[in-house]
Scaffold this motif. Structure first.
Motif, PDB file in Angstrom:
ATOM      1  N   VAL A 224       6.867   2.414  12.332  1.00  0.00           N
ATOM      2  CA  VAL A 224       5.663   2.655  11.535  1.00  0.00           C
ATOM      3  C   VAL A 224       4.853   1.367  11.524  1.00  0.00           C
ATOM      4  O   VAL A 224       5.406   0.278  11.322  1.00  0.00           O
ATOM      5  N   CYS A 234      -0.251   2.880   5.985  1.00  0.00           N
ATOM      6  CA  CYS A 234       0.774   3.096   7.005  1.00  0.00           C
ATOM      7  C   CYS A 234       0.307   4.133   8.023  1.00  0.00           C
ATOM      8  O   CYS A 234      -0.353   5.115   7.677  1.00  0.00           O
ATOM      9  N   GLN A 275       6.973   6.206   5.532  1.00  0.00           N
ATOM     10  CA  GLN A 275       5.768   5.462   5.168  1.00  0.00           C
ATOM     11  C   GLN A 275       5.942   4.746   3.834  1.00  0.00           C
ATOM     12  O   GLN A 275       5.501   3.600   3.673  1.00  0.00           O
TER      13      GLN A 275
END
Length: 359
Positions: A224, A234, A275
């Motif tokens: 990520v 994110c 995230q």
């Protein structure tokens, strides 16, 4: 007048060549009408060389002529005097990976000379490159990780038999041996028995005086990308299809066989959790600018943070820009401009700090 952007590349690091790839992509992506772009090369001995203004697309990077009598200290002083003149707005892009680039050292220099720079500051850089310290901090806040141990070469020499016992009882085989403060899978080995462990430790200790030994997690490798300062955002998660038990240096940068899948094929709930953890990792390290958070995801959809990268590889084919293009359509040049804006914002905020006592 245009903002002067200085791209640093090369460096005294085993990731020297990767830095050059990142820098070439960044230099060519920068808008030469909006910015005055300059390149500064640092060779393998730490000698700095101002390679001048860049006005057109480059096929390869300049390395310049280095005086044989030049020292790192003298070359640095010369470059600083040549480049950072008063009365102009400067931003530095330290396109340096690994030692002396991603570890807080160059960030400390730029803080001292009061020049804004993209990416993370001294503390997150120094901690983020040290896998052992990152793991210790993450363990305090409950970020999920695989079992690990770490030790210095001095500890290894004093009590190798106890360390063997600790590794085999707590971690087991297969395990991964990693230099604590390197990236790009340099010096990383997968070990299936004690003989392989001994050889792996010998190699890892040639790159660092501290190593980390991780328990193997059977799962997919996902990443990520995080962008921001106080309010980081994110990207979607992406993954590489693995052709080996782990992606070593050649698999990542030489063979060209990695197959990215973006977004990763995972449930929405897992995506959201990745995230959230990525944002938590960024904030607990006091990140700024950018960070990449790497995960293992098991068949049961259990998540484990493998590591963070405070200045990930950033060529046009790297995962970081690809993740953001898939997230919101942001182009490579737009990402670079966002980094520059974030660097200036952080620098302006830092100038609100008072360094003298009031009367």
């Amino acid at each position: 007048m245009n903002t002067q952007v200085y791209v640093l590349y090369g460096g005294k690091s085993v990731e020297h060549e990767i830095s050059k790839r990142t820098a070439l992509a960044i230099i060519n992506a920068l808008d030469k009408e909006k910015y005055d772009v300059y390149s500064i090369y640092i060779n393998n001995e730490g000698i700095w060389c101002n390679t001048g203004k860049v006005t057109e697309e480059l096929k390869e990077l300049r390395e310049g002529e280095v005086d044989v009598d030049m020292t790192p200290t003298l070359s640095l002083a010369t470059v600083l005097q040549e480049c950072f003149s008063p009365g102009r707005e400067h931003v530095v892009i330290p396109a340096l990976h690994g030692t002396y680039g991603e570890d807080g050292t160059i960030q400390g220099l730029l803080e001292l000379i009061d020049v804004p720079y993209i990416g993370n500051g001294i503390m997150p850089s120094a901690i983020g490159i040290d896998k052992a310290m990152t793991k210790e901090i993450f363990s305090k806040v409950g970020i999920p990780q695989a079992e690990y141990v770490f030790f210095t070469i001095q500890e290894w020499r004093r009590r190798d038999s106890q360390i063997f016992e600790q590794i085999e009882n707590k971690i087991g085989y297969p395990c991964f041996v990693k230099p604590a403060k390197l990236g790009s899978s340099v010096g990383v080995h997968r070990c299936q028995n004690r003989d392989e462990l001994i050889e792996a430790l010998k190699d890892a200790f040639t790159f660092d005086q501290k190593v980390v030994v991780d328990k193997e997690v059977i799962g997919r490798e996902m990443q990520v990308a995080v962008i921001g300062n106080e309010n980081p955002e994110c990207s979607v998660a992406g993954e590489y299809i693995l052709e080996k038990s782990f992606m070593d240096y050649n698999a990542k940068y030489v063979d060209g066989n990695l197959i990215p899948v973006i977004p990763a094929h995972i449930p929405d709930s897992l995506h959201k959790k990745m995230q959230e953890i990525s944002q938590q990792a960024f904030q607990v390290l006091n990140g700024s600018g950018l960070m990449r958070v790497d995960f293992f995801v098991t068949e049961e959809n259990d998540l484990y943070v493998n590591e963070v990268n405070t200045f990930p590889g950033f060529t046009g084919h790297s995962m970081f820009p690809a993740l953001w293009e898939a997230t919101n359509g942001m182009t490579y040049p737009e990402i670079i401009e966002t980094f520059i804006d974030l660097a200036i914002e952080r620098h302006q905020n830092s100038r609100q700090i008072q360094y003298t006592r009031g009367e």
